[in-house]
Scaffold this motif. Structure first.
Motif, short mmCIF file in Angstrom:
data_model
loop_
_atom_site.label_atom_id
_atom_site.label_comp_id
_atom_site.label_asym_id
_atom_site.label_seq_id
_atom_site.Cartn_x
_atom_site.Cartn_y
_atom_site.Cartn_z
N THR A 125 0.82 -1.22 0.00
CA THR A 125 0.00 0.00 0.00
C THR A 125 0.85 1.26 0.00
O THR A 125 0.32 2.37 0.03
CB THR A 125 -0.92 0.04 1.24
N MET A 126 2.16 1.10 -0.01
CA MET A 126 3.05 2.25 0.11
C MET A 126 2.85 3.22 -1.05
O MET A 126 2.89 2.85 -2.22
CB MET A 126 4.50 1.78 0.14
N THR A 127 2.62 4.49 -0.72
CA THR A 127 2.50 5.51 -1.74
C THR A 127 3.82 5.63 -2.50
O THR A 127 4.88 5.63 -1.90
CB THR A 127 2.15 6.86 -1.10
N GLU A 128 3.74 5.75 -3.80
CA GLU A 128 4.96 5.87 -4.61
C GLU A 128 5.49 7.30 -4.48
O GLU A 128 5.08 8.20 -5.20
CB GLU A 128 4.66 5.53 -6.08
N LEU A 129 6.40 7.50 -3.57
CA LEU A 129 6.92 8.83 -3.29
C LEU A 129 8.22 9.07 -4.03
O LEU A 129 9.09 8.21 -4.07
CB LEU A 129 7.15 8.99 -1.79
N ASP A 130 8.36 10.25 -4.60
CA ASP A 130 9.60 10.66 -5.24
C ASP A 130 10.33 11.62 -4.32
O ASP A 130 9.96 11.81 -3.17
CB ASP A 130 9.29 11.30 -6.60
N GLU A 131 11.40 12.23 -4.82
CA GLU A 131 12.16 13.18 -4.02
C GLU A 131 11.21 14.24 -3.46
O GLU A 131 10.25 14.61 -4.14
CB GLU A 131 13.25 13.82 -4.85
N PRO A 132 11.43 14.72 -2.24
CA PRO A 132 12.64 14.54 -1.43
C PRO A 132 12.67 13.26 -0.60
O PRO A 132 13.60 13.07 0.18
CB PRO A 132 12.59 15.75 -0.50
N PHE A 133 11.67 12.39 -0.73
CA PHE A 133 11.65 11.17 0.07
C PHE A 133 12.65 10.14 -0.47
O PHE A 133 12.84 10.02 -1.68
CB PHE A 133 10.26 10.55 0.08
N GLY A 142 11.76 -12.74 9.50
CA GLY A 142 10.50 -12.32 10.08
C GLY A 142 10.55 -11.01 10.84
O GLY A 142 9.59 -10.63 11.51
N LYS A 143 11.69 -10.30 10.76
CA LYS A 143 11.86 -9.01 11.41
C LYS A 143 12.35 -7.99 10.38
O LYS A 143 12.88 -8.35 9.34
CB LYS A 143 12.86 -9.09 12.56
N GLY A 144 12.21 -6.71 10.71
CA GLY A 144 12.75 -5.71 9.82
C GLY A 144 12.12 -4.35 10.02
O GLY A 144 11.46 -4.08 11.03
N PHE A 145 12.32 -3.50 9.05
CA PHE A 145 11.79 -2.13 9.10
C PHE A 145 11.74 -1.59 7.68
O PHE A 145 12.46 -2.04 6.78
CB PHE A 145 12.66 -1.24 9.99
N PHE A 146 10.90 -0.60 7.47
CA PHE A 146 10.81 0.07 6.17
C PHE A 146 10.18 1.43 6.37
O PHE A 146 9.47 1.67 7.36
CB PHE A 146 10.02 -0.76 5.15
N GLY A 147 10.48 2.35 5.47
CA GLY A 147 9.95 3.69 5.61
C GLY A 147 10.26 4.56 4.41
O GLY A 147 10.81 4.10 3.40
N ALA A 148 9.89 5.84 4.54
CA ALA A 148 10.16 6.84 3.51
C ALA A 148 10.62 8.10 4.22
O ALA A 148 9.83 8.82 4.82
CB ALA A 148 8.91 7.11 2.68
N THR A 149 11.92 8.33 4.21
CA THR A 149 12.52 9.42 4.97
C THR A 149 12.80 10.63 4.10
O THR A 149 13.22 10.48 2.95
CB THR A 149 13.83 8.96 5.64
N PRO A 150 12.60 11.83 4.63
CA PRO A 150 12.99 13.03 3.89
C PRO A 150 14.43 13.45 4.20
O PRO A 150 14.92 14.42 3.61
CB PRO A 150 12.00 14.07 4.41
N VAL A 205 33.42 24.12 2.72
CA VAL A 205 31.99 23.99 2.99
C VAL A 205 31.23 25.15 2.37
O VAL A 205 31.60 26.32 2.55
CB VAL A 205 31.72 23.94 4.50
N GLU A 206 30.15 24.82 1.68
CA GLU A 206 29.23 25.83 1.16
C GLU A 206 27.85 25.59 1.78
O GLU A 206 27.22 24.56 1.52
CB GLU A 206 29.13 25.76 -0.36
N GLN A 207 27.42 26.51 2.60
CA GLN A 207 26.13 26.38 3.29
C GLN A 207 25.08 27.21 2.58
O GLN A 207 25.25 28.42 2.37
CB GLN A 207 26.26 26.83 4.75
N GLY A 208 23.99 26.57 2.20
CA GLY A 208 22.91 27.28 1.55
C GLY A 208 22.04 28.03 2.54
O GLY A 208 22.26 27.99 3.76
N LYS A 209 21.05 28.73 2.02
CA LYS A 209 20.14 29.48 2.88
C LYS A 209 19.08 28.55 3.48
O LYS A 209 18.70 27.56 2.88
CB LYS A 209 19.44 30.58 2.07
N ARG A 210 18.64 28.92 4.66
CA ARG A 210 17.56 28.15 5.30
C ARG A 210 16.26 28.34 4.52
O ARG A 210 15.87 29.46 4.18
CB ARG A 210 17.35 28.62 6.74
N GLY A 211 15.64 27.22 4.19
CA GLY A 211 14.35 27.26 3.51
C GLY A 211 13.41 26.28 4.18
O GLY A 211 13.62 25.89 5.34
N MET A 212 12.37 25.88 3.45
CA MET A 212 11.41 24.92 3.99
C MET A 212 11.29 23.74 3.06
O MET A 212 11.31 23.90 1.83
CB MET A 212 10.03 25.56 4.16
N MET A 213 11.16 22.57 3.63
CA MET A 213 10.82 21.36 2.88
C MET A 213 9.35 21.07 3.13
O MET A 213 8.93 20.89 4.27
CB MET A 213 11.68 20.17 3.33
#
Length: 338
Positions: A125-133, A142-150, A205-213
């Protein structure tokens, strides 16, 4: 094309396809040269053989191509009680007040039990997620884990490393207030500043500006960071340098503060792989995600963890609400969890 075995790992990265690793796996202490391999460790990096080399791999557009026809899923979820979390929250506040830490990240866990269906039915049933996920998962015995991380811990190609500070959370319809919330801005700044400090001595290091995801139901502050490394670096060294960032770990990160966090996570029954690095080495590139926003299981028993950053300005009610928001976001990704 074949069905998923009892032992498999997967990740979906920038190309939009899933790379499936079929077991049986070979387990290695060091990154195997020239081979496709998954990096799967626990949060405290205690696995002595974190590299997993599959017997074979294949690319698929969707996990459903390899799954049997899904059945209906029914889950009996436990009621969330705040007592244990409130106790840990108070202990973190005490540690902050005496100057031991500036921040830590407790984890609340909702427990559930499969009443109908299987874990593979949930995956179907997992939604087909693209970037940023980044979708990820590991199943064995019989054990494990799964997810969609940003959240990307880092991507390494040659001497170019890309990472991000991802911290601060709000409902999407509260983004205007969130954008000027001093507590959320300060929490995010802790993460960004720490990452830059840990990387400045090994590259430019090049640090970008703070934005929102924007993740639909919720939003996070995001600061992209890119580094041109002075020299080639082993993946394992970079993982130990960066993990855990203050987005999931203590600030400062010392042996003592990590032990405190380990005790708090244990008290709250946090799964050992929650927030851990989950990576793939393939074709000269290494991508390492932070294993959040997922489901952990053993047989028919499920765990749904979520974490929140606690600093001096944090308030228990607000953090408890944020934890619920994050769990609900996971349930929307895996529609069978609702």
């Amino acid at each position: 094309m074949s069905a998923l075995p009892a032992e498999f790992a997967f990740i979906k990265v920038g190309c939009g396809k899933f790379l499936i690793g079929h077991g049986p796996f070979e387990f290695c202490a060091q990154q195997p040269a020239g081979q496709t391999a998954f990096y799967i460790n626990d949060f405290f990096l205690q696995n002595k053989q974190p590299w997993i080399v599959p017997a074979r791999t294949e690319w698929v557009d969707s996990l459903t191509e390899l799954l049997p026809a899904g059945e209906s899923v029914k889950i009996a979820w436990s009621k969330m009680e705040a007592d244990a979390f409130a106790e840990v929250f108070a202990q973190i506040n005490d540690a902050i007040s005496v100057g031991l830490i500036e921040k830590s990240v407790p984890v609340a866990v909702q427990q559930g039990q499969l009443v109908e269906g299987t874990v593979l039915d949930i995956l179907a049933t997992m939604t087909e997620l693209d970037e940023p996920f980044i979708s990820y998962g590991y199943v064995a015995g019989g054990k494990g884990f799964f997810g969609a991380t940003p959240e990307l811990l880092f991507n390494l190609k040659g001497k170019v490393l890309q990472t991000m500070a991802l911290a601060g959370t709000a409902k999407a319809d509260e983004r205007e207030v969130f954008a000027v919330d001093p507590k959320e801005i300060r929490e995010h700044a802790f993460v960004a500043q720490t990452l830059v400090a840990k990387l400045s001595d090994i590259g430019e290091v090049e640090q970008g500006k703070r934005g929102m995801m924007d993740l639909g139901e919720i939003v996070h502050f995001l600061t992209p960071i890119e580094v041109e490394l002075f020299d080639y670096r082993a993946v394992e060294d970079l993982i130990r340098r960066l993990h855990p960032t203050p987005a999931l770990g203590p600030l400062p990160r010392t042996r003592e503060t990590m032990k405190m966090l380990e005790n708090w996570r244990s008290k709250l029954e946090c799964p050992v792989h929650f927030g851990a690095p989950f990576g793939l080495a393939h074709d000269g590139e290494f991508t390492c995600a932070v294993a959040i926003r997922g489901v952990h299981f053993s047989g028919e028993n499920l765990s749904l963890p979520s974490g929140c950053g606690v600093i001096e300005a944090s308030r228990l009610m607000n953090e408890w609400r944020e934890l619920r928001l994050k769990r609900e976001a996971v349930k929307k990704v895996f529609s069978a969890l609702s």
